[in-house]
Design a protein around this motif. Structure first.
Motif, PDB file in Angstrom:
ATOM      1  N   THR A   1      -1.211  -7.234  -1.364  1.00 41.03           N
ATOM      2  CA  THR A   1      -2.110  -6.127  -1.046  1.00 41.03           C
ATOM      3  C   THR A   1      -1.346  -5.054  -0.276  1.00 41.03           C
ATOM      4  N   ASP A   2      -1.584  -3.790  -0.642  1.00 40.18           N
ATOM      5  CA  ASP A   2      -0.934  -2.645   0.010  1.00 40.18           C
ATOM      6  C   ASP A   2       0.588  -2.708  -0.099  1.00 40.18           C
ATOM      7  N   ALA A   3       1.076  -3.262  -1.205  1.00 44.06           N
ATOM      8  CA  ALA A   3       2.535  -3.349  -1.395  1.00 44.06           C
ATOM      9  C   ALA A   3       3.119  -1.967  -1.664  1.00 44.06           C
ATOM     10  N   GLY A   4       4.325  -1.737  -1.166  1.00 47.62           N
ATOM     11  CA  GLY A   4       5.023  -0.479  -1.411  1.00 47.62           C
ATOM     12  C   GLY A   4       5.600  -0.432  -2.813  1.00 47.62           C
TER      13      GLY A   4
END
Length: 231
Positions: free
Chosen positions: A149-152
């Motif tokens: 989740t919310d990975a770059g």
């Protein structure tokens, strides 16, 4: 990196096609390519044929083991149109019923400098279009599950490269990304046997709607991807 089209030599301002369905076909390919990889498309036109190429998967650096996977569609174009350029696929626009307007600037894509051979291909087997579709869907699910989740962007790229670049036993050892490219570019339609041909480091998987080409070595030491559940 962007550069004016005029700096590339003789370039048309638009692509002219023989009929509405062909122009629509080219635009749909560009729209699909815009959502994959770096979003660029190479346009090579000569002798009445336009070769449209995109790279759903390609290494970002020389140290990456990610294979280069290209999707290629060949369609008819006005014989007077001659060009070889790379543009942002999302910038292609309809200009009349049978024309596509080109952007003012071209882009640089490292993969575009690597052209597959035009001859010397040798038959190496075949695979069912249904298998390509199934493996692509499995891979899409695997990527979605593996991405935090919310990975770059770098993390997402690493996950995609790991899954799509791995050898797949259901695809005769080809990278799983071959199935993804065929599926995402709309090459799979109905029951069909995709022909597999090889030429040196290149492998080409051909369907009636287009070709997927892969260059490079699938990462050694990794176990081929196997299905562990429904695709």
């Amino acid at each position: 990196m962007f550069r004016p089209l005029d700096s590339l030599g003789r370039m048309p301002h638009e692509l002219r096609f023989p009929d509405v369905p062909t122009a629509s076909d080219a635009l749909v390919f560009a729209q699909r390519a815009a959502r994959l990889g770096d979003g660029a498309v190479r346009l090579r036109a000569q002798d009445g044929l336009l070769v449209m190429t995109s790279a759903p998967l390609a290494p970002r650096t020389l140290l990456e083991a990610t294979p280069t996977i290209l999707g290629m569609r060949i369609i008819a174009v006005d014989p007077e149109v001659v060009c070889d350029l790379v543009v942002d696929a999302s910038t292609l626009r309809a200009s009349g019923e049978t024309h596509l307007a080109l952007p003012d600037s071209a882009v640089t894509a490292p993969w575009a400098g690597i052209s597959p051979p035009r001859s010397g291909w040798e038959a190496s087997g075949e695979t069912a279009a249904a298998t390509l579709a199934s493996r692509a869907q499995w891979g899409i699910a695997a990527v979605a599950e593996a991405v935090p989740t919310d990975a770059g962007d770098d993390v997402v790229h690493a996950v995609r490269a790991s899954i799509w670049g791995a050898a797949d036993e259901d695809l005769a050892g080809l990278p799983l990304g071959v199935a993804f490219a065929a599926f995402a570019l709309g090459f799979i339609a109905g029951e069909e046997q995709a022909l597999i041909r090889r030429n040196g480091p290149w492998t080409r998987v051909s369907l009636s709607r287009g070709h997927v080409l892969v260059r490079g070595t699938v990462r050694n030491g990794l176990t081929a991807v196997r299905t562990t559940g429904a695709a």
